[in-house]
Write a protein that holds these residues in place. Structure first.
Motif, PDB file in Angstrom:
ATOM      1  N   TRP A  46      16.437  -1.452   0.533  1.00 43.03           N
ATOM      2  CA  TRP A  46      15.110  -2.482   0.689  1.00 43.03           C
ATOM      3  C   TRP A  46      14.129  -1.342  -0.299  1.00 43.03           C
ATOM      4  CZ3 TRP A  46      16.736  -5.086   4.135  1.00 43.03           C
ATOM      5  CH2 TRP A  46      17.638  -4.989   5.016  1.00 43.03           C
ATOM      6  N   ASP A  47      14.752  -0.890  -1.449  1.00 42.88           N
ATOM      7  CA  ASP A  47      13.726  -0.773  -2.567  1.00 42.88           C
ATOM      8  C   ASP A  47      13.470  -2.221  -3.174  1.00 42.88           C
ATOM      9  OD1 ASP A  47      12.541   0.165  -4.758  1.00 42.88           O
ATOM     10  OD2 ASP A  47      14.096   1.018  -5.971  1.00 42.88           O
ATOM     11  N   PRO A  48      12.017  -2.323  -3.084  1.00 41.41           N
ATOM     12  CA  PRO A  48      11.618  -3.747  -3.975  1.00 41.41           C
ATOM     13  C   PRO A  48      11.574  -3.930  -5.803  1.00 41.41           C
ATOM     14  CG  PRO A  48       9.835  -2.956  -2.512  1.00 41.41           C
ATOM     15  CD  PRO A  48      10.865  -1.509  -2.180  1.00 41.41           C
ATOM     16  N   ALA A  49      11.723  -2.803  -5.793  1.00 35.89           N
ATOM     17  CA  ALA A  49      11.827  -2.923  -7.713  1.00 35.89           C
ATOM     18  C   ALA A  49      13.272  -2.775  -7.728  1.00 35.89           C
ATOM     19  CB  ALA A  49      11.875  -1.285  -8.374  1.00 35.89           C
ATOM     20  N   ARG A  50      14.188  -3.185  -6.834  1.00 37.16           N
ATOM     21  CA  ARG A  50      15.830  -3.696  -6.965  1.00 37.16           C
ATOM     22  C   ARG A  50      15.625  -5.169  -7.663  1.00 37.16           C
ATOM     23  NH1 ARG A  50      19.691  -4.038  -2.219  1.00 37.16           N
ATOM     24  NH2 ARG A  50      21.137  -4.733  -4.013  1.00 37.16           N
ATOM     25  N   PHE A  51      14.459  -5.587  -6.769  1.00 34.32           N
ATOM     26  CA  PHE A  51      13.987  -7.445  -7.205  1.00 34.32           C
ATOM     27  C   PHE A  51      12.990  -8.168  -8.286  1.00 34.32           C
ATOM     28  CE2 PHE A  51      16.197  -6.180  -2.792  1.00 34.32           C
ATOM     29  CZ  PHE A  51      17.627  -6.622  -3.411  1.00 34.32           C
ATOM     30  N   ARG A  68      13.657   0.194  12.299  1.00 30.21           N
ATOM     31  CA  ARG A  68      14.590   1.276  11.865  1.00 30.21           C
ATOM     32  C   ARG A  68      16.009   1.152  10.911  1.00 30.21           C
ATOM     33  NH1 ARG A  68      17.017   7.142  14.502  1.00 30.21           N
ATOM     34  NH2 ARG A  68      17.015   7.937  12.083  1.00 30.21           N
ATOM     35  N   GLY A  69      15.473   1.259   9.414  1.00 31.16           N
ATOM     36  CA  GLY A  69      16.993   0.526   9.246  1.00 31.16           C
ATOM     37  C   GLY A  69      16.654  -0.924   8.324  1.00 31.16           C
ATOM     38  N   GLU A  70      15.441  -0.866   9.095  1.00 28.19           N
ATOM     39  CA  GLU A  70      15.424  -3.082   8.548  1.00 28.19           C
ATOM     40  C   GLU A  70      14.222  -3.204   7.841  1.00 28.19           C
ATOM     41  OE1 GLU A  70      17.010  -5.458   9.479  1.00 28.19           O
ATOM     42  OE2 GLU A  70      19.017  -4.340   9.982  1.00 28.19           O
ATOM     43  N   TRP A  71      13.727  -2.471   7.059  1.00 28.59           N
ATOM     44  CA  TRP A  71      12.056  -2.634   6.532  1.00 28.59           C
ATOM     45  C   TRP A  71      12.148  -4.370   5.995  1.00 28.59           C
ATOM     46  CZ3 TRP A  71       8.499   0.801   3.929  1.00 28.59           C
ATOM     47  CH2 TRP A  71       8.037   1.748   4.592  1.00 28.59           C
ATOM     48  N   GLY A  72      13.200  -4.101   4.930  1.00 26.92           N
ATOM     49  CA  GLY A  72      13.020  -5.772   4.589  1.00 26.92           C
ATOM     50  C   GLY A  72      14.184  -6.574   5.141  1.00 26.92           C
ATOM     51  N   GLY A  73      14.336  -5.919   6.195  1.00 24.04           N
ATOM     52  CA  GLY A  73      15.380  -6.818   6.790  1.00 24.04           C
ATOM     53  C   GLY A  73      14.712  -7.942   7.956  1.00 24.04           C
ATOM     54  N   ARG A  74      15.164  -7.607   9.163  1.00 28.49           N
ATOM     55  CA  ARG A  74      14.356  -7.846  10.209  1.00 28.49           C
ATOM     56  C   ARG A  74      12.520  -8.660  10.596  1.00 28.49           C
ATOM     57  NH1 ARG A  74      15.772  -6.244  16.205  1.00 28.49           N
ATOM     58  NH2 ARG A  74      14.083  -6.498  16.568  1.00 28.49           N
ATOM     59  N   PRO A  75      11.638  -7.701  10.201  1.00 24.08           N
ATOM     60  CA  PRO A  75      10.460  -7.849   9.789  1.00 24.08           C
ATOM     61  C   PRO A  75      10.756  -8.561   8.641  1.00 24.08           C
ATOM     62  CG  PRO A  75      10.822  -5.660   9.502  1.00 24.08           C
ATOM     63  CD  PRO A  75      12.040  -5.963   9.445  1.00 24.08           C
ATOM     64  N   TYR A  76      11.209  -8.594   7.739  1.00 24.74           N
ATOM     65  CA  TYR A  76      10.593 -10.300   6.919  1.00 24.74           C
ATOM     66  C   TYR A  76      11.073 -11.622   6.920  1.00 24.74           C
ATOM     67  CZ  TYR A  76      11.935 -12.866   2.482  1.00 24.74           C
ATOM     68  OH  TYR A  76      12.105 -14.259   1.414  1.00 24.74           O
ATOM     69  N   ASN A  77      12.186 -11.331   8.051  1.00 22.54           N
ATOM     70  CA  ASN A  77      12.789 -13.069   8.568  1.00 22.54           C
ATOM     71  C   ASN A  77      12.062 -13.398   9.268  1.00 22.54           C
ATOM     72  OD1 ASN A  77      15.161 -13.067   6.962  1.00 22.54           O
ATOM     73  ND2 ASN A  77      16.227 -11.226   7.465  1.00 22.54           N
ATOM     74  N   ASP A  78      11.257 -12.501   9.489  1.00 18.04           N
ATOM     75  CA  ASP A  78      10.744 -12.753  10.821  1.00 18.04           C
ATOM     76  C   ASP A  78       9.422 -13.685  10.648  1.00 18.04           C
ATOM     77  OD1 ASP A  78      11.680 -11.652  13.572  1.00 18.04           O
ATOM     78  OD2 ASP A  78      10.477  -9.184  13.444  1.00 18.04           O
ATOM     79  N   LEU A  79       8.416 -12.791   9.296  1.00 21.37           N
ATOM     80  CA  LEU A  79       7.419 -13.689   8.479  1.00 21.37           C
ATOM     81  C   LEU A  79       8.524 -14.890   7.882  1.00 21.37           C
ATOM     82  CD1 LEU A  79       6.238 -10.662   6.432  1.00 21.37           C
ATOM     83  CD2 LEU A  79       5.436 -11.777   8.470  1.00 21.37           C
ATOM     84  N   GLY A  81       1.834  -3.396   2.019  1.00 24.77           N
ATOM     85  CA  GLY A  81       1.570  -3.379   0.557  1.00 24.77           C
ATOM     86  C   GLY A  81       2.909  -3.819   0.170  1.00 24.77           C
ATOM     87  N   PHE A  82       4.385  -3.101   0.957  1.00 20.82           N
ATOM     88  CA  PHE A  82       6.305  -3.284   0.737  1.00 20.82           C
ATOM     89  C   PHE A  82       6.416  -4.322   0.804  1.00 20.82           C
ATOM     90  CE2 PHE A  82       9.654  -3.004   2.576  1.00 20.82           C
ATOM     91  CZ  PHE A  82      11.002  -2.531   2.143  1.00 20.82           C
ATOM     92  N   MET A  83       5.644  -4.754   2.083  1.00 18.15           N
ATOM     93  CA  MET A  83       6.351  -6.286   2.057  1.00 18.15           C
ATOM     94  C   MET A  83       5.590  -7.083   1.308  1.00 18.15           C
ATOM     95  SD  MET A  83       8.394  -8.045   4.072  1.00 18.15           S
ATOM     96  CE  MET A  83       8.629  -6.984   5.485  1.00 18.15           C
ATOM     97  N   ILE A  84       4.622  -6.574   0.689  1.00 21.21           N
ATOM     98  CA  ILE A  84       4.104  -8.274  -0.414  1.00 21.21           C
ATOM     99  C   ILE A  84       5.352  -7.970  -1.033  1.00 21.21           C
ATOM    100  CG2 ILE A  84       2.488  -8.439  -2.040  1.00 21.21           C
ATOM    101  CD1 ILE A  84       1.174 -10.009   0.891  1.00 21.21           C
ATOM    102  N   ASN A  85       5.347  -6.552  -1.859  1.00 19.38           N
ATOM    103  CA  ASN A  85       6.387  -6.418  -3.136  1.00 19.38           C
ATOM    104  C   ASN A  85       7.631  -7.022  -2.819  1.00 19.38           C
ATOM    105  OD1 ASN A  85       3.935  -5.625  -4.840  1.00 19.38           O
ATOM    106  ND2 ASN A  85       3.987  -3.650  -4.221  1.00 19.38           N
ATOM    107  N   TRP A  86       8.174  -6.823  -1.004  1.00 15.80           N
ATOM    108  CA  TRP A  86       9.611  -7.263  -0.999  1.00 15.80           C
ATOM    109  C   TRP A  86       9.390  -8.155  -1.374  1.00 15.80           C
ATOM    110  CZ3 TRP A  86      14.063  -5.086  -0.628  1.00 15.80           C
ATOM    111  CH2 TRP A  86      15.062  -6.034  -0.140  1.00 15.80           C
ATOM    112  N   ILE A  87       8.257  -9.080  -0.385  1.00 18.21           N
ATOM    113  CA  ILE A  87       8.610 -10.626  -0.572  1.00 18.21           C
ATOM    114  C   ILE A  87       8.317 -11.344  -1.788  1.00 18.21           C
ATOM    115  CG2 ILE A  87       6.468 -12.566  -0.242  1.00 18.21           C
ATOM    116  CD1 ILE A  87       5.834 -11.765   2.412  1.00 18.21           C
ATOM    117  N   GLN A  88       7.532 -11.055  -3.129  1.00 15.46           N
ATOM    118  CA  GLN A  88       7.726 -11.152  -4.676  1.00 15.46           C
ATOM    119  C   GLN A  88       8.976 -11.285  -4.835  1.00 15.46           C
ATOM    120  OE1 GLN A  88       6.060 -12.434  -6.835  1.00 15.46           O
ATOM    121  NE2 GLN A  88       4.449 -11.093  -7.255  1.00 15.46           N
ATOM    122  N   GLY A  89       9.432 -10.535  -4.209  1.00 14.45           N
ATOM    123  CA  GLY A  89      11.321 -10.805  -4.629  1.00 14.45           C
ATOM    124  C   GLY A  89      12.289 -11.360  -4.552  1.00 14.45           C
ATOM    125  N   HIS A  90      11.396 -11.982  -3.231  1.00 14.99           N
ATOM    126  CA  HIS A  90      12.282 -12.994  -3.413  1.00 14.99           C
ATOM    127  C   HIS A  90      12.264 -14.426  -2.392  1.00 14.99           C
ATOM    128  CE1 HIS A  90      13.615  -9.176  -1.790  1.00 14.99           C
ATOM    129  NE2 HIS A  90      15.441  -9.392  -1.349  1.00 14.99           N
TER     130      HIS A  90
END
Length: 726
Positions: free
Chosen positions: A633-638, A537-548, A576-585
């Motif tokens: 946590w907006d993938p479109a920002r990146f 909660r409140g960590e969509w692109g935070g802890r889960p991304y860093n776990d990956l 799919g959100f995480m794929i788009n988030w990963i794409q910008g990071h």
């Protein structure tokens, strides 16, 4: 109806027989189930209803009809099933369970589609019958085949929740109907040929769409219990469903008494899985605390006396309200003497059956799992006590309990077994894929890893699936081959990769292409405790991304057989959100190719969804009160960082994540000249369910990742070598 294959391909998986859970007869000697098979040569599906001899494991087909479904037992010798017909009419058909010579007969018909059949034998020998069906606003059965078509296609709405999952909402609602099947002249028939709408005039709807079924209601000797959305709250904003009880004495009442609500002070979320005890006086069920969190922890509850709906008791209650059992109970079965409950719950990538005392005052020890086959439990039922000694006159008790369990695993799409909780044994009686061998799969291909999460104070668990042709020496760094990493990211986000079969995201399909597949369950995953799940909660692109990130690093450092320089990553929904988030990071540059199925392009668009309680919870407020949380946590920002080749897939009937999310991501990729492809299914929702569409999905996905990982070149080289050998 088994197949044999030397290599597990999408065609093999999709055309393999699909069996429903097995339902035991009252004596426990037989079980009935339905099975369907799809032919890509004939482009059609065939269906059967089969009866299994539990002792021998042999089965026979008693019905071969694509319109036949939902078989249930009427005693030990007869099976009732639904048969869909012309003009939307449903016929209740009864036939002998073993004799092929016996002619089936009609027990009644309903002038509309019905589903979710439950039958219970009453003390007088007749059977209470219940099912669900769509009804019009005045409570009448709704038949889409005979409905008068309007001249205009316009829809007008003045409130929230205009569409749900894959359909626009209408004034028609699901209702529960009941009736009585009684025997006359040796044949069962629906009394007066009619069913009664139990919810007529109540304003309630059950089962709860889009996935509600028989788990939303139950019938017992004293009446009907069911769950329904609270009519006083907006279903788009709140998750609250209440449990109700309708007393019925004969199941022939021409109108049902008013429903009585079951009170659960302090618990205001989803109610689920109500089940009558064998005595018919008690009901066990689950309920969540939060009324705006669809993935809150279900609490196990007991109604000691269903005639007193104001008294409920919670199992493992604690003063702080957290609860002493850190698990998510789901389906429930009572022991024969009503002294125990058997309850399913996820635990470390498996769904297991736990046992506990059936009253909170006696359930002082935490539930313990019983032994079941490898994989995850899908469904289970109680077998008659002393089933191996039918002449025994000893009273039933929980030590005599045996369970008929339906389970699946990563290498087996259907397994029927008998579990003995007292002896802690599980005996397989029928496996649709013969322990995976008919698919060319082996249990030895399945493994798991555990690595330290991004927070440094918790572990993350991941399933691993290797090819059936895996070079074992490679795992020690001594092999002649390295395998590209295929990272699969699950949806939810409150979900998990389970040791269970899937025809949509099956890790073995990817592994058999030549990948080592890693399926991590990062922060937010279920089955590892509520603190871990709630951590997203409140960590969509935070802890889960860093776990990956940690996952990929761990694989690179500890799995010498894996080539992370040729890695690919795929995900759907939140994945799919995480794929788009990963794409910008930075992690996006670690992969040769990405695949995004029905993913989130911009979190600012989450309010184009239907169940608004979901973003309200996960982003800690509404879009207008806490816009910063959505933007964070907006993938479109990146999108200025997007450069990894990416396949975008979307279904036009996905109203949870509208197709514009996929189109926007594809448009960005194309405008930036990033290699990309768009695959659209006009007739699919959040999932790709149709066989032919699914085959295209797999061919496009595998073709995409194989091209960029280099496996395509390896396959072409292998084909040339085979050609030279010939």
């Amino acid at each position: 109806m088994t197949i044999t294959a030397t290599k597990f391909t999408p065609e093999v998986m999709l055309s393999a027989p699909r069996r429903t859970p097995a339902l035991p007869s009252p004596s426990g000697k037989r079980a009935v189930y339905a099975v369907s098979t799809y032919s890509f040569q004939d482009h059609k599906k065939t269906s059967q209803i089969r009866v299994l001899d539990i002792e021998s494991g042999d089965s026979v087909s008693i019905v071969e009809d694509a319109s036949a479904s939902e078989p249930v037992w009427l005693g030990d010798d007869e099976v009732l099933y639904l048969k869909g017909g012309d003009a939307g009419i449903t016929t209740l058909v009864v036939r002998h369970a073993w004799s092929a010579e016996a002619e089936p007969y009609e027990a009644g018909s309903v002038k509309a589609p019905i589903s979710n059949v439950i039958v219970k034998k009453l003390p007088n020998g007749s059977f209470a019958f219940a099912c669900s069906a769509l009804t019009t606003p005045d409570g009448q059965l709704f038949n889409p085949e005979t409905e008068k078509k309007p001249h205009s296609s316009a829809r007008v709405y003045t409130g929230l929740f205009v569409r749900h999952w894959d359909a626009w909402n209408t004034r028609n609602k699901s209702s529960i109907f009941y009736g009585l099947l009684e025997q006359k002249d040796g044949k069962y028939a629906l009394r007066n040929g009619t069913l009664t709408n139990a919810l007529a005039g109540t304003g309630l709807s059950s089962p709860v769409p889009p996935f509600g079924g028989t788990g939303d209601f139950d019938i017992g000797p004293s009446g009907l219990v069911f769950v329904a959305k609270d009519p006083e709250l907006d279903p788009a904003i709140y998750t609250k469903t209440n449990l109700y009880y309708i007393p019925l004495e004969t199941f022939t009442e021409s109108s049902a008494p008013p429903p009585r609500i079951i009170n659960t002070p302090g618990l205001e979320g989803y109610s689920n899985s109500p089940v009558f005890s064998h005595c018919g006086r008690k009901v066990a069920f689950t309920r969540m605390r939060s009324n705006q969190y669809e993935s809150d922890k279900p609490r196990l509850l007991l109604v000691p006396d269903i005639t007193n709906p104001d008294k409920t008791e919670e199992f493992y209650a604690t003063p702080d309200g957290v609860g002493g059992w850190d698990a998510r109970p789901e389906s429930i079965v009572w022991s024969h003497d009503d002294s125990k409950l058997y309850v399913t719950a996820e635990h470390r990538a498996r769904t297991l059956i736990f046992q506990l005392a059936s009253t909170p005052s006696r359930a002082t020890a935490l539930p313990v799992p019983i032994k079941t086959p490898d994989g995850s439990v899908v469904s289970f039922h109680l077998l008659r006590p002393n089933r191996d000694h039918s002449s025994s006159s000893s009273p039933a008790d929980s030590d005599n309990d045996h369970l008929l369990v339906t389970s699946t695993s990563l290498v087996d799409n259907s397994c029927y077994s008998i579990a003995d909780p007292a002896a802690q044994t599980a005996t397989v009686i029928s496996s649709a894929s013969k322990e995976g061998k008919s698919f060319g799969l082996s249990r030895s291909a399945v493994d798991s890893i555990t690595f330290r999460g991004a927070g440094g104070d918790y572990d993350v668990h991941a399933l691993v699936v290797r090819p059936s042709t895996f070079d074992r020496g490679a795992a020690n760094g001594n092999g002649n081959k390295k395998y590209p990493l295929c990272l699969l990211i699950h949806g939810g986000p409150q979900g998990a990769w389970l040791d269970a079969w899937s025809t949509r995201w099956n890790p073995a399909v990817f592994a058999e292409q030549g990948y080592v597949v890693v399926c991590p369950n990062p922060t937010g995953s279920t089955g590892y405790g509520m603190a871990f799940e709630d951590g997203i909660r409140g960590e969509w692109g935070g802890r889960p991304y860093n776990d990956l990130v940690r996952c990929v690093e761990w694989v690179a450092e500890n799995m010498p057989e894996v080539d992370v320089t040729r890695a690919v990553a795929l995900g759907a929904s939140y994945g799919g959100f995480m794929i788009n988030w990963i794409q910008g990071h930075p992690l996006g540059r670690k992969f040769k190719a990405l695949v995004c199925h029905d993913g989130v392009f911009s979190t600012l668009n989450q309010w184009s969804s239907e169940e608004l309680f979901f973003p309200i919870h996960d982003f800690e407020g509404t879009l207008y009160d806490n816009r910063e949380a959505y933007e964070k946590w907006d993938p479109a920002r990146f999108v200025s960082e997007w450069e990894t080749p990416q396949l975008i897939i979307h279904g036009e009937l996905d109203y949870r994540l509208p197709i514009t999310e996929g189109l926007a991501a594809f448009n960005v990729l194309q405008a930036r000249k990033v290699p990309s492809k768009l695959l659209v299914f006009p007739d699919e929702n959040h999932w790709v369910l149709k066989h032919e569409n699914s085959l295209v999905w797999h061919r496009e996905v595998l073709g995409w990742i194989n091209k960029y990982s280099g496996i395509e070149n390896e396959q072409q080289l292998a084909e040339k070598v085979d050609g030279l050998k010939v």
